[in-house]
Motif scaffolding. Structure first.
Motif, PDB file in Angstrom:
ATOM      1  N   GLY A 144      40.018  25.503  37.157  1.00  0.00           N
ATOM      2  CA  GLY A 144      41.255  26.248  36.932  1.00  0.00           C
ATOM      3  C   GLY A 144      42.097  26.439  38.193  1.00  0.00           C
ATOM      4  N   GLU A 145      43.408  26.425  38.004  1.00  0.00           N
ATOM      5  CA  GLU A 145      44.358  26.678  39.090  1.00  0.00           C
ATOM      6  C   GLU A 145      45.080  27.993  38.806  1.00  0.00           C
ATOM      7  OE1 GLU A 145      44.918  24.679  41.735  1.00  0.00           O
ATOM      8  OE2 GLU A 145      43.853  22.862  41.131  1.00  0.00           O
ATOM      9  N   PRO A 146      45.493  28.783  39.789  1.00  0.00           N
ATOM     10  CA  PRO A 146      45.328  28.522  41.219  1.00  0.00           C
ATOM     11  C   PRO A 146      43.898  28.739  41.701  1.00  0.00           C
ATOM     12  CG  PRO A 146      46.315  30.677  40.868  1.00  0.00           C
ATOM     13  CD  PRO A 146      46.220  30.022  39.523  1.00  0.00           C
ATOM     14  N   ARG A 147      43.597  28.069  42.799  1.00  0.00           N
ATOM     15  CA  ARG A 147      42.315  28.243  43.451  1.00  0.00           C
ATOM     16  C   ARG A 147      42.524  28.104  44.948  1.00  0.00           C
ATOM     17  NH1 ARG A 147      38.413  23.868  41.438  1.00  0.00           N
ATOM     18  NH2 ARG A 147      37.136  24.656  43.152  1.00  0.00           N
ATOM     19  N   GLY A 148      41.592  28.631  45.710  1.00  0.00           N
ATOM     20  CA  GLY A 148      41.681  28.454  47.156  1.00  0.00           C
ATOM     21  C   GLY A 148      41.335  29.725  47.888  1.00  0.00           C
ATOM     22  N   ILE A 149      41.425  29.646  49.208  1.00  0.00           N
ATOM     23  CA  ILE A 149      41.251  30.834  50.037  1.00  0.00           C
ATOM     24  C   ILE A 149      42.606  31.098  50.683  1.00  0.00           C
ATOM     25  CG2 ILE A 149      40.024  31.849  51.996  1.00  0.00           C
ATOM     26  CD1 ILE A 149      37.670  29.967  51.327  1.00  0.00           C
ATOM     27  N   ILE A 150      43.243  32.194  50.279  1.00  0.00           N
ATOM     28  CA  ILE A 150      44.604  32.460  50.734  1.00  0.00           C
ATOM     29  C   ILE A 150      44.622  33.673  51.663  1.00  0.00           C
ATOM     30  CG2 ILE A 150      45.693  31.443  48.693  1.00  0.00           C
ATOM     31  CD1 ILE A 150      46.017  34.316  47.613  1.00  0.00           C
ATOM     32  N   LYS A 151      45.733  33.836  52.309  1.00  0.00           N
ATOM     33  CA  LYS A 151      45.882  34.951  53.239  1.00  0.00           C
ATOM     34  C   LYS A 151      46.738  36.027  52.589  1.00  0.00           C
ATOM     35  CE  LYS A 151      44.909  35.993  57.544  1.00  0.00           C
ATOM     36  NZ  LYS A 151      44.644  35.573  58.837  1.00  0.00           N
ATOM     37  N   GLU A 152      46.251  37.266  52.588  1.00  0.00           N
ATOM     38  CA  GLU A 152      47.065  38.391  52.107  1.00  0.00           C
ATOM     39  C   GLU A 152      47.086  39.428  53.202  1.00  0.00           C
ATOM     40  OE1 GLU A 152      45.938  40.127  48.378  1.00  0.00           O
ATOM     41  OE2 GLU A 152      46.584  38.371  47.252  1.00  0.00           O
ATOM     42  N   GLY A 153      48.215  39.529  53.880  1.00  0.00           N
ATOM     43  CA  GLY A 153      48.259  40.420  55.039  1.00  0.00           C
ATOM     44  C   GLY A 153      47.279  39.917  56.077  1.00  0.00           C
ATOM     45  N   ASN A 154      46.372  40.792  56.458  1.00  0.00           N
ATOM     46  CA  ASN A 154      45.425  40.406  57.501  1.00  0.00           C
ATOM     47  C   ASN A 154      44.113  39.869  56.960  1.00  0.00           C
ATOM     48  OD1 ASN A 154      47.033  41.051  59.656  1.00  0.00           O
ATOM     49  ND2 ASN A 154      46.453  43.234  59.556  1.00  0.00           N
ATOM     50  N   GLU A 155      44.020  39.835  55.644  1.00  0.00           N
ATOM     51  CA  GLU A 155      42.704  39.424  55.148  1.00  0.00           C
ATOM     52  C   GLU A 155      42.778  38.205  54.259  1.00  0.00           C
ATOM     53  OE1 GLU A 155      40.202  42.157  53.006  1.00  0.00           O
ATOM     54  OE2 GLU A 155      41.666  42.389  51.430  1.00  0.00           O
ATOM     55  N   ARG A 156      41.639  37.499  54.169  1.00  0.00           N
ATOM     56  CA  ARG A 156      41.568  36.306  53.336  1.00  0.00           C
ATOM     57  C   ARG A 156      41.082  36.692  51.942  1.00  0.00           C
ATOM     58  NH1 ARG A 156      37.558  32.676  56.118  1.00  0.00           N
ATOM     59  NH2 ARG A 156      36.643  34.716  56.471  1.00  0.00           N
ATOM     60  N   VAL A 157      41.593  35.988  50.963  1.00  0.00           N
ATOM     61  CA  VAL A 157      41.225  36.260  49.573  1.00  0.00           C
ATOM     62  C   VAL A 157      40.770  34.950  48.927  1.00  0.00           C
ATOM     63  CG1 VAL A 157      42.049  37.138  47.348  1.00  0.00           C
ATOM     64  CG2 VAL A 157      43.023  38.027  49.471  1.00  0.00           C
ATOM     65  N   GLY A 158      39.595  34.965  48.335  1.00  0.00           N
ATOM     66  CA  GLY A 158      39.095  33.790  47.604  1.00  0.00           C
ATOM     67  C   GLY A 158      39.553  33.858  46.162  1.00  0.00           C
ATOM     68  N   VAL A 159      40.162  32.776  45.675  1.00  0.00           N
ATOM     69  CA  VAL A 159      40.742  32.792  44.322  1.00  0.00           C
ATOM     70  C   VAL A 159      40.207  31.635  43.482  1.00  0.00           C
ATOM     71  CG1 VAL A 159      42.880  32.649  42.982  1.00  0.00           C
ATOM     72  CG2 VAL A 159      42.892  33.765  45.224  1.00  0.00           C
TER      73      VAL A 159
END
Ligand code: IPM
Ligand code: MG
Length: 367
Positions: A144-159
Motif C-alpha cells: 500500500g501507498e503511501p509508504r516510507g520513512i518521512i520527516k515531521e518536524g524534528n522527528e522521523r515517521v514510519g508510514v
C-alpha cells in the motif's frame, strides 16, 4: 500438447540444496511416468544480487511470466542485511509475487502421523490436523501507498498503508471458497473489522461472495482471536482466508503447530493464463536458514511437497501428487529424519540428499 515448462529459482542459503532434491523427483516423473518438463534454472535473491546487482533480473522476471510454473527455494541471508531496502533479497520474491499477480497464497498445515509427537502442542490437539490457509499475497500493507520513512518536524515517521479494493478481496475470497468446496466446506475469514475500515470492507465482500457458495459454511473471526483459536483447537478449521499481513503471521503459527517448518509447502496462484493454467509459483514456507547451509541438514520435504502442489494445481496430475505425498509418508514412517526433526529415539538421521534418495526409493517401490 507441448511440454510443460518449469523455471527453478533455487535462491539463497539452503535453497540450492533442497532444490537439487526436487530436481531428482522431477527427473523421476520424466523417466517413470512420461511426465517430462522443460526445466530451466535462474537466480533470485542474494544470488541474483551478487551476479547482477539486483535481487531479480528483468530477464528472469520475463522468464517467470512465460513458464507454466516457477519453483522457488528460499531468499535472504545475513550477508545482505545492510543493503538498501530495494536491493534486499526479499524484494526479488515480492516482485515475482506482484508482477505475476499471484494473489492467492495457499499454505496447508498438515500434521504427518509419524511426526505427531514433534509438535509443541499435545498430540490429540494436532494429530490428523489438516488446515489450509489462503493468504492474500499482492496487496494490503505489504504494497500500500503511501509508504516510507518521512520527516515531521524534528522527528522521523514510519508510514505504511493498509489498502484493499473490493476486487482484490473478492478474488481471493473466491479462491478460498473454491478450495473449501473441494474439502470440508468450511471457511473462516479472519480480519480486524473491529478496528480497521479495510477489515469492515473485507468482511462485507467475503459475506457477499458467500452467496455463490451456499454449500460452504462461512464464519468470521477477528485475527487475534483466530490466532488464539488456532493454538487452542486448530482442528475446528478447514480453510482460513485472510489478508497479506495477518496471513504471514497466522501461517507461521499454523506451520509450527505441525512441528516443523521444514515440512510445509506453499502455492501462490494468480489468474489463469491462455492455456488455462493459473500463473503459479511454488515454494517451501521455510526460509534460507543460513545457520545450516552446506551441512546436509536441510529438510527437502517442504520443497518436494511444493512440487506435489505444482502437480496438483498447475498440471492437473492429482494422482501423481498423491503418489509423491504417499512416498514421503512412507519414508517418515520408516523413521528417516533430517536434522530439523531429530528428537525421538529410534529414528534414523539422514542428510538432505539421503532424504531425497529415500523418497526416490519409495517412489520406485510404488510402481
Ligand atoms: C513469507 C515470508 C516473506 C513474507 C518474506 C521473506 C518477504 O515471510 O513468505 O511468509 O513476509 O511474505
Ligand atoms: Mg512469513
Amino acid at each position: 500438447m507441448s511440454t510443460p515448462s518449469l523455471l527453478i529459482l533455487p535462491g539463497d542459503g539452503i535453497g540450492p540444496e533442497v532444490m537439487a532434491e526436487v530436481r531428482k523427483i522431477i527427473d523421476w516423473y520424466g523417466t517413470n511416468q512420461g511426465l517430462t518438463f522443460d526445466v530451466s534454472e535462474d537466480l533470485v535473491g542474494g544470488a541474483a544480487y551478487d551476479a547482477h546487482g539486483t535481487p531479480l533480473h528483468d530477464d528472469t522476471m520475463a522468464k517467470a511470466q512465460e513458464v507454466d510454473a516457477v519453483l522457488l527455494g528460499a531468499v535472504g541471508g545475513p550477508k545482505y542485511d545492510a543493503l538498501d531496502f530495494s536491493d534486499k533479497p526479499e524484494r526479488g520474491l515480492l516482485r515475482l509475487r506482484k508482477e505475476m499477480d499471484l494473489y492467492a497464497n495457499l499454505r496447508p498445515a498438515q500434521c504427518f502421523d509419524a511426526l505427531a509427537d514433534f509438535s509443541s502442542l499435545k498430540k490429540d490437539v494436532i494429530s490428523g490436523l489438516d488446515v489450509m490457509i489462503v493468504r492474500e499475497l499482492t496487496s494490503g500493507i505489504y504494497f500500500g501507498e503511501p509508504r516510507g520513512i518521512i520527516k515531521e518536524g524534528n522527528e522521523r515517521v514510519g508510514v505504511n498503508t493498509q489498502r484493499y479494493t473490493e476486487c482484490e478481496i473478492n478474488r481471493v475470497a473466491r479462491s478460498a471458497f473454491e478450495l473449501a468446496m473441494r474439502r470440508d466446506k468450511k471457511l473462516c475469514s479472519m480480519d480486524k473489522a473491529n478496528v480497521m475500515e479495510s477489515g469492515v470492507l473485507w468482511r462485507e465482500v467475503v459475506t457477499e461472495a458467500a452467496k455463490n457458495y451456499p454449500d460452504v459454511k462461512l464464519s468470521h473471526m477477528y485475527a487475534d482471536a483466530g490466532a488464539m483459536q488456532l493454538t487452542r483447537w486448530p482442528k475446528q478449521f478447514d480453510v482460513i482466508v485472510t489478508d497479506n499481513l495477518f496471513g504471514d503471521l497466522l501461517s507461521d503459527l499454523a506451520a509450527m503447530l505441525t512441528g516443523s517448518l521444514g515440512m510445509l509447502p506453499s502455492a501462490s496462484l494468480g489468474a489463469p493464463m491462455a492455456n488455462d493454467r493459473p500463473k503459479a509459483l511454488y515454494e517451501p514456507v521455510h526460509g534460507a536458514a543460513p545457520d545450516i547451509v552446506g551441512q546436509g541438514k536441510a529438510n527437502p520435504i517442504a520443497s518436494i511437497l511444493s512440487f506435489a502442489m505444482a502437480l496438483r494445481y498447475s498440471f492437473d496430475r492429482g494422482t501423481d501428487a498423491d503418489r509423491l505425498e504417499t512416498a514421503i509418508k512412507a519414508v517418515l514412517a520408516q523413521g528417516l529424519r533430517t536434522a530439523d526433526l531429530l528428537v525421538t529415539e529410534g529414528v534414523t538421521p539422514v542428510s538432505t540428499t539421503e532424504m531425497g534418495d529415500a523418497i526416490i526409493g519409495a517412489l520406485d517401490a510404488s510402481l
